[in-house]
Structure formats: structure tokens, C-alpha cells
Design a protein around this motif. Structure first.
Motif, PDB file in Angstrom:
ATOM      1  N   GLY A  89      -9.255   1.191 -17.798  1.00  0.00           N
ATOM      2  CA  GLY A  89      -9.376  -0.272 -17.541  1.00  0.00           C
ATOM      3  C   GLY A  89      -7.874  -1.006 -16.733  1.00  0.00           C
ATOM      4  N   GLY A  90      -8.396  -2.455 -16.603  1.00  0.00           N
ATOM      5  CA  GLY A  90      -8.019  -2.604 -15.495  1.00  0.00           C
ATOM      6  C   GLY A  90      -7.805  -2.332 -14.633  1.00  0.00           C
ATOM      7  N   ILE A  91      -9.021  -2.015 -14.271  1.00  0.00           N
ATOM      8  CA  ILE A  91      -8.600  -1.448 -12.296  1.00  0.00           C
ATOM      9  C   ILE A  91      -8.482  -2.307 -11.580  1.00  0.00           C
ATOM     10  N   SER A  92      -9.420  -3.453 -11.255  1.00  0.00           N
ATOM     11  CA  SER A  92      -8.846  -4.491  -9.837  1.00  0.00           C
ATOM     12  C   SER A  92      -7.411  -5.133 -10.270  1.00  0.00           C
ATOM     13  N   PHE A  93      -6.611  -5.241 -11.646  1.00  0.00           N
ATOM     14  CA  PHE A  93      -4.795  -4.915 -10.987  1.00  0.00           C
ATOM     15  C   PHE A  93      -4.095  -3.680 -10.188  1.00  0.00           C
ATOM     16  N   LYS A  94      -5.322  -2.514 -10.865  1.00  0.00           N
ATOM     17  CA  LYS A  94      -4.208  -1.596 -10.393  1.00  0.00           C
ATOM     18  C   LYS A  94      -4.652  -1.234  -8.514  1.00  0.00           C
ATOM     19  N   LEU A  95      -5.816  -1.701  -8.092  1.00  0.00           N
ATOM     20  CA  LEU A  95      -6.055  -1.785  -7.008  1.00  0.00           C
ATOM     21  C   LEU A  95      -5.335  -2.669  -6.158  1.00  0.00           C
ATOM     22  N   VAL A  96      -4.721  -3.579  -6.790  1.00  0.00           N
ATOM     23  CA  VAL A  96      -4.239  -4.949  -6.466  1.00  0.00           C
ATOM     24  C   VAL A  96      -2.415  -3.787  -6.270  1.00  0.00           C
ATOM     25  N   ALA A  97      -1.863  -3.215  -7.071  1.00  0.00           N
ATOM     26  CA  ALA A  97      -0.983  -2.578  -7.110  1.00  0.00           C
ATOM     27  C   ALA A  97      -0.233  -1.622  -6.383  1.00  0.00           C
ATOM     28  N   ALA A  98      -1.401  -1.209  -6.311  1.00  0.00           N
ATOM     29  CA  ALA A  98      -1.419   0.203  -5.036  1.00  0.00           C
ATOM     30  C   ALA A  98      -1.412  -0.025  -3.653  1.00  0.00           C
ATOM     31  N   SER A  99      -2.308  -1.035  -3.393  1.00  0.00           N
ATOM     32  CA  SER A  99      -2.418  -1.828  -1.917  1.00  0.00           C
ATOM     33  C   SER A  99      -1.482  -2.125  -1.656  1.00  0.00           C
ATOM     34  N   GLU A 100      -0.560  -3.329  -2.675  1.00  0.00           N
ATOM     35  CA  GLU A 100       0.871  -3.942  -2.258  1.00  0.00           C
ATOM     36  C   GLU A 100       1.578  -2.527  -2.612  1.00  0.00           C
ATOM     37  N   ALA A 101       1.738  -1.442  -2.928  1.00  0.00           N
ATOM     38  CA  ALA A 101       2.719  -0.091  -2.580  1.00  0.00           C
ATOM     39  C   ALA A 101       2.145   0.752  -1.124  1.00  0.00           C
ATOM     40  N   GLY A 102       1.112  -0.077  -1.089  1.00  0.00           N
ATOM     41  CA  GLY A 102       0.715   0.752   0.390  1.00  0.00           C
ATOM     42  C   GLY A 102      -0.118   2.162   0.840  1.00  0.00           C
ATOM     43  N   ALA A 103      -1.159   2.853  -0.664  1.00  0.00           N
ATOM     44  CA  ALA A 103      -1.969   3.159  -0.460  1.00  0.00           C
ATOM     45  C   ALA A 103      -3.322   2.827   0.124  1.00  0.00           C
ATOM     46  N   ASP A 104      -3.828   3.915   1.144  1.00  0.00           N
ATOM     47  CA  ASP A 104      -4.499   3.707   1.494  1.00  0.00           C
ATOM     48  C   ASP A 104      -5.918   4.195   1.403  1.00  0.00           C
ATOM     49  N   THR A 105      -5.475   4.873   0.092  1.00  0.00           N
ATOM     50  CA  THR A 105      -6.697   5.900  -0.609  1.00  0.00           C
ATOM     51  C   THR A 105      -6.153   5.500  -2.890  1.00  0.00           C
ATOM     52  N   PHE A 106      -7.453   5.116  -2.696  1.00  0.00           N
ATOM     53  CA  PHE A 106      -7.226   4.636  -4.778  1.00  0.00           C
ATOM     54  C   PHE A 106      -8.650   5.492  -5.226  1.00  0.00           C
ATOM     55  N   LEU A 107      -7.742   6.591  -5.725  1.00  0.00           N
ATOM     56  CA  LEU A 107      -8.888   7.920  -6.995  1.00  0.00           C
ATOM     57  C   LEU A 107      -9.119   7.136  -7.970  1.00  0.00           C
ATOM     58  N   VAL A 108     -10.410   7.145  -8.105  1.00  0.00           N
ATOM     59  CA  VAL A 108     -11.425   5.711  -9.238  1.00  0.00           C
ATOM     60  C   VAL A 108     -12.298   6.479  -9.689  1.00  0.00           C
ATOM     61  N   PRO A 109     -12.290   6.558 -10.881  1.00  0.00           N
ATOM     62  CA  PRO A 109     -12.394   7.531 -12.230  1.00  0.00           C
ATOM     63  C   PRO A 109     -14.472   6.707 -12.136  1.00  0.00           C
ATOM     64  N   ALA A 110     -14.738   7.851 -12.045  1.00  0.00           N
ATOM     65  CA  ALA A 110     -16.701   7.539 -12.216  1.00  0.00           C
ATOM     66  C   ALA A 110     -17.732   6.184 -12.301  1.00  0.00           C
ATOM     67  N   SER A 111     -17.014   6.507 -14.023  1.00  0.00           N
ATOM     68  CA  SER A 111     -17.530   5.350 -14.477  1.00  0.00           C
ATOM     69  C   SER A 111     -16.540   3.783 -14.354  1.00  0.00           C
ATOM     70  N   ASN A 112     -15.571   3.842 -13.635  1.00  0.00           N
ATOM     71  CA  ASN A 112     -15.439   2.440 -12.584  1.00  0.00           C
ATOM     72  C   ASN A 112     -15.940   1.620 -11.804  1.00  0.00           C
ATOM     73  N   CYS A 113     -16.271   2.632 -11.189  1.00  0.00           N
ATOM     74  CA  CYS A 113     -16.603   2.724  -9.871  1.00  0.00           C
ATOM     75  C   CYS A 113     -17.448   1.447  -9.363  1.00  0.00           C
ATOM     76  N   ALA A 114     -18.593   0.760 -10.549  1.00  0.00           N
ATOM     77  CA  ALA A 114     -18.318  -0.398 -10.161  1.00  0.00           C
ATOM     78  C   ALA A 114     -17.888  -1.798  -9.552  1.00  0.00           C
ATOM     79  N   GLU A 115     -17.110  -1.728 -10.472  1.00  0.00           N
ATOM     80  CA  GLU A 115     -16.408  -2.620 -11.005  1.00  0.00           C
ATOM     81  C   GLU A 115     -15.127  -2.482  -9.969  1.00  0.00           C
ATOM     82  N   ALA A 116     -14.645  -1.833  -9.531  1.00  0.00           N
ATOM     83  CA  ALA A 116     -14.006  -1.699  -8.484  1.00  0.00           C
ATOM     84  C   ALA A 116     -13.987  -1.756  -7.274  1.00  0.00           C
ATOM     85  N   LYS A 117     -15.351  -1.260  -6.932  1.00  0.00           N
ATOM     86  CA  LYS A 117     -16.174  -1.836  -5.523  1.00  0.00           C
ATOM     87  C   LYS A 117     -16.126  -3.055  -4.731  1.00  0.00           C
TER      88      LYS A 117
END
Length: 338
Positions: free
Chosen positions: A276-304
Motif C-alpha cells: 500500500g501507499g505506493i504513490s507516497f513512496k514514489l515521492v519519498a524516493a524521488s526526494e531522496a535522489g533515486a532515479d530508479t524505483f522497483l515496483v511490484p507488478a501488481s502496483n504498476c498501474a497505480e505507480a504509473k
């Protein structure tokens, strides 16, 4: 004027003091599992050769805040950075914040254990099967204890946890089966168990006989893997922990100097589950300087739909696919994406 002031004061008190039945969810802290926190390695391997790593492999979290006032809830909602969810989505009936933290801590510890086994199975280290839980009053209760190693069941050798259910496939309640097990450093012993009916113990209807134990794989190695991270709960860091263990125990650097973040629950077989909470984790990762994020396949639609600009989304469904994706990036190949 006096009446207006009084009404404003009352509204202010109500808005500041009255708690609403909601929790706020937002980006939480991230941690580099290849690095150190409070001068201690997050993932530490003792007694086995390890290899240098480069870059960062960041686990991500979601911040959940309870006990929110009416004005506080409005402020969080207006900020656009946080979302509000009904409190009962996260808390059980009558459950306190302390009880929820204890539950999350247990899930976090279980995820660490699963991550270790998944990583070592992927690297072809041996595993053993132990009884993780014993059902009270079940046929094996009083014979086996949690932590006992299962060596054979009904004449079948036990190498991985799936072997236990396979050994019982053609049995029925009332059958007698032999179980050979080992407790600590004691010699192996064999006991004969009369199988029960699963429905008698609240386990659901099934045709085969019921033992009343939950088997789980555990690493059977001489070295020790320890994860040092406090004040974090939940199971969603399992994939990243497993990758950190794989990276430390193999030559080369999976991240190759990049900052990679990700999330995903993992089981002992290396399967990656949704979180859960994939959208917030994406924001946190981007703010931490990540350029790549590993997404569980079942979360791909929401993450995209919610991915920050410049963050590459890599789709994974197993530990093996995550390792392969990172190797693809290092070699300049394009990994599967969301």
C-alpha cells in the motif's frame, strides 16, 4: 462583537481540540540498506565473505499519523502532500496506536526473516524447514515446539516448506504418520501422530489429514545476517532487504553507483507481493535522489499514474527478476517497466 468573538473562540477550540476519526498518510523516511544508520550497517553479514557495493539501495516507507484535530486534518488535506483515510482502515476495533506499532514491528521482523531466506535460496545456500507455529490442541501440539527442524513427514524427506503439504496430500483424518524432527542440538527423534480434521481447529475444510503446524524455511548456514533498523514497521521492505543481502554476498555492484529505491513484500520463495501507499513512496524516493524505483507488478498501474518526473519505474514480480533488472541497467539494457 462579543457574540462574534465568542463564536470564533468556540470554533477555534473545537477545531483545535476535537479529534477526527481519520489518519493522515504521506511520504515517510527512506533508508539506504547498503549504508549505515546511527553508525551501524543496516544489513550486516558476519562469518561469510562479502563484497564492496556502490550506489544506494533505498527502502521506502509511508508516514501514518493518528490523533488528528479537525483543523489539522484540513491543513494536511489542503497541503496536497498528505491523504486522509478512515482510521478503521488501519486500526482494528479498539486497537491503540501502541498495539498497531507492535503488530507492524512483528510484520517487519517476519519480512526480515523472509528476505534472508529468499536471498540465500536465490544464491543456492542450503535451507532447513522448521515449525514456525503450532496450533493449540492440534495433533502435533505437545510433540513439536516452534523452532523444531522437520526432517521427514510420512516417509518423505523435507527440504523446503512445500514438502510438508506434499507429504500429506494423500492422507485423511485418522491416519497415522511418522514425523522425524530435531530440536536444537539434540539427536533427531521420530514420533507417530494421528492426523486430525482441519475444520475441528478452525483451519478450514480440507480432505487431507491435519497436523497443526505452520512450516517455514530458514537459512541453514554458518554465518549470520542481521538487519539493524529501528522505528520501522510493516512487511514492505522485504524485497529491498533481500537485494541488499544478494549484493553484499556476490561480486560486482548491482546498483553501479546509482540510487535505486523500491518496495515490495517478499516470501521465502522470492515472490514479490503488492503493498500500500505506493504513490507516497514514489515521492519519498524521488526526494531522496533515486532515479530508479522497483515496483511490484501488481502496483504498476497505480505507480504509473502517480510517478514523479524523472523516476524510472521497473516492474518486478520475483527477487530473480529484480536482480536481472538491475543487471540490465548496469549493462545498458532496458528492463521491464510499468
Amino acid at each position: 462583537m462579543v457574540l462574534s468573538f465568542t463564536i470564533a473562540a468556540v470554533l477555534g477550540l473545537v477545531g483545535g481540540l476535537v479529534r477526527v476519526p481519520y489518519v493522515s498518510i504521506g511520504p515517510g523516511p527512506t533508508y539506504d540498506t547498503l549504508g549505515r544508520v546511527n553508525d551501524q550497517a543496516v544489513v550486516q553479514v558476519d562469518g561469510e565473505e562479502t563484497y564492496e557495493t556502490s550506489g544506494q539501495l533505498r527502502m521506502t516507507t509511508v508516514s501514518v499519523s493518528d490523533d488528528i484535530s479537525l483543523f489539522g486534518a484540513l491543513g494536511l488535506w489542503v497541503s496536497g502532500r498528505y491523504a486522509l483515510q478512515p482510521r478503521d482502515v488501519y486500526f482494528g476495533p479498539g486497537q491503540t496506536e501502541e498495539e498497531l506499532e507492535q503488530e507492524n514491528t512483528k510484520m517487519f521482523q517476519n519480512s526480515q526473516s523472509a528476505a534472508e531466506v529468499a536471498a540465500l535460496r536465490y544464491l543456492d545456500y542450503p535451507v532447513q524447514v522448521v515449525a514456525q507455529e503450532i496450533t493449540r490442541g492440534a495433533p502435533v501440539d505437545g510433540v513439536l515446539e516452534p523452532g523444531d527442524q522437520l526432517l521427514s513427514v510420512n516417509g518423505s524427506q523435507i527440504a523446503v516448506q512445500e514438502d510438508v503439504s506434499e507429504a500429506l496430500r494423500d492422507t485423511k483424518p485418522g491416519d497415522q504418520v511418522a514425523i522425524t524432527f530435531q530440536r536444537g542440538d539434540e539427536p533427531p527423534r521420530t514420533s507417530t501422530i494421528e492426523l486430525g480434521n482441519a475444520s475441528d481447529f478452525g483451519a478450514g475444510e480440507r480432505s487431507e489429514g491435519f497436523l497443526g503446524l505452520a512450516p517455514v524455511d530458514r537459512a541453514d548456514v554458518e554465518f549470520e545476517t542481521t538487519i539493524h533498523l529501528e522505528d520501522v514497521g510493516g512487511p514492505s521492505a522485504g524485497l529491498i532487504f533481500a537485494l541488499a543481502i544478494v549484493d553484499k554476498l556476490t561480486p560486482g555492484q548491482l546498483e553501479d553507483g546509482r540510487t535505486v529505491a523500491g518496495t515490495g513484500e517478499i516470501d521465502v520463495k522470492g515472490n514479490v507481493g503488492p503493498i500500500g501507499g505506493i504513490s507516497f513512496k514514489l515521492v519519498a524516493a524521488s526526494e531522496a535522489g533515486a532515479d530508479t524505483f522497483l515496483v511490484p507488478a501488481s502496483n504498476c498501474a497505480e505507480a504509473k499514474a502517480d510517478a514523479p518526473d524523472g523516476l524510472r519505474l521497473v516492474k518486478v514480480d520475483t527477487l530473480a527478476s529484480a536482480v536481472e533488472a538491475l543487471e540490465d541497467l548496469e549493462a545498458g539494457r532496458t528492463p521491464p517497466s510499468c
